[in-house]
Design an enzyme around this catalytic site. Structure first.
Site, PDB file in Angstrom:
ATOM      1  N   HIS A   9     -19.416 -29.057   7.093  1.00 18.47           N
ATOM      2  CA  HIS A   9     -18.862 -29.061   8.450  1.00 18.47           C
ATOM      3  C   HIS A   9     -17.666 -30.015   8.577  1.00 18.47           C
ATOM      4  CE1 HIS A   9     -20.519 -33.045   9.226  1.00 18.47           C
ATOM      5  NE2 HIS A   9     -21.636 -32.630   8.650  1.00 18.47           N
ATOM      6  N   GLU A  82     -29.317 -30.176   7.591  1.00 16.71           N
ATOM      7  CA  GLU A  82     -29.220 -31.405   6.807  1.00 16.71           C
ATOM      8  C   GLU A  82     -30.593 -32.056   6.696  1.00 16.71           C
ATOM      9  OE1 GLU A  82     -27.975 -32.916   4.461  1.00 16.71           O
ATOM     10  OE2 GLU A  82     -26.190 -33.987   5.170  1.00 16.71           O
TER      11      GLU A  82
END
Length: 199
Positions: A9, A82
């Site tokens: 990201h 994550e």
């Protein structure tokens, strides 16, 4: 052969503030992060994607939407989230290593069996769930071009695992904000790395 365009990201405030560890905390992109995602879209503009996937966390989802130029729907998958950093969440490595150096040393030496921040995920848990995602993708799109947006530690642990590296070496793989890594998976699930961390 499946071709995957894997992104980390774009920049978040945690990245900008001394690279504070951001696991399951759901924060968005900074203006710089949005611009990085748009630049990734330019780099990928010649690719026709069969599908796009992201972690459900908005920093990855927004990056994916920009990176595929909003041309296709981005599907969220929890397996791309994550890892949970436990007590390290929201802190810089300098801070939490000072607080408990033994805990960091355990993780650094054997992340496959030790829990990040004492209570978070192990490296093996992460590698297993991400590999499960990609093996399922391989069945669905055996000859596809797929965009996947996820996170720094998740991406590196998966790549280390698939390349046959000890998981303790995952930090030797670079995944910068909104950079692109390209790899193939053959019909046996063998990964061949084509490009790493490109803009």
């Amino acid at each position: 052969m499946l071709t995957v365009y894997l992104l980390r990201h774009g920049e978040t405030s945690y990245n900008a503030e001394g690279n504070r560890y951001c696991g399951t905390t759901d924060i968005g992109l900074t203006e710089k992060g949005l611009q990085q995602a748009r630049l990734a879209a330019q780099s990928l503009s010649s690719i026709s994607f069969d599908a796009a996937f992201s972690s459900p966390l908005k920093r990855a989802y927004v990056t994916a939407m920009h990176a595929c130029n909003h041309n296709i729907a981005v599907k969220k998958d929890d397996r791309l989230m994550e890892l949970d950093f436990g007590s390290w969440e929201g802190k810089t490595r300098e801070t939490f290593v000072k607080d408990d150096p033994a805990l960091w040393q355990q993780w650094e030496q054997a992340p496959e069996i030790n829990r990040a921040g004492g209570t978070g995920n192990t490296g093996s848990e992460i590698a297993g769930r991400v590999d499960d995602f990609f093996m399922e993708l391989l069945i669905q799109y055996p000859n596809g071009n797929i965009l996947v947006a996820a996170h720094n530690t998740v991406n590196r642990l998966y790549l280390a695992y698939k390349l046959g590296m000890p998981l303790r070496n995952y930090r030797r793989i670079v995944q910068e904000n909104a950079a692109i890594t390209v790899f193939n998976l053959d019909n046996h699930g063998v990964l061949t790395l084509q490009q790493l961390n490109i803009r």
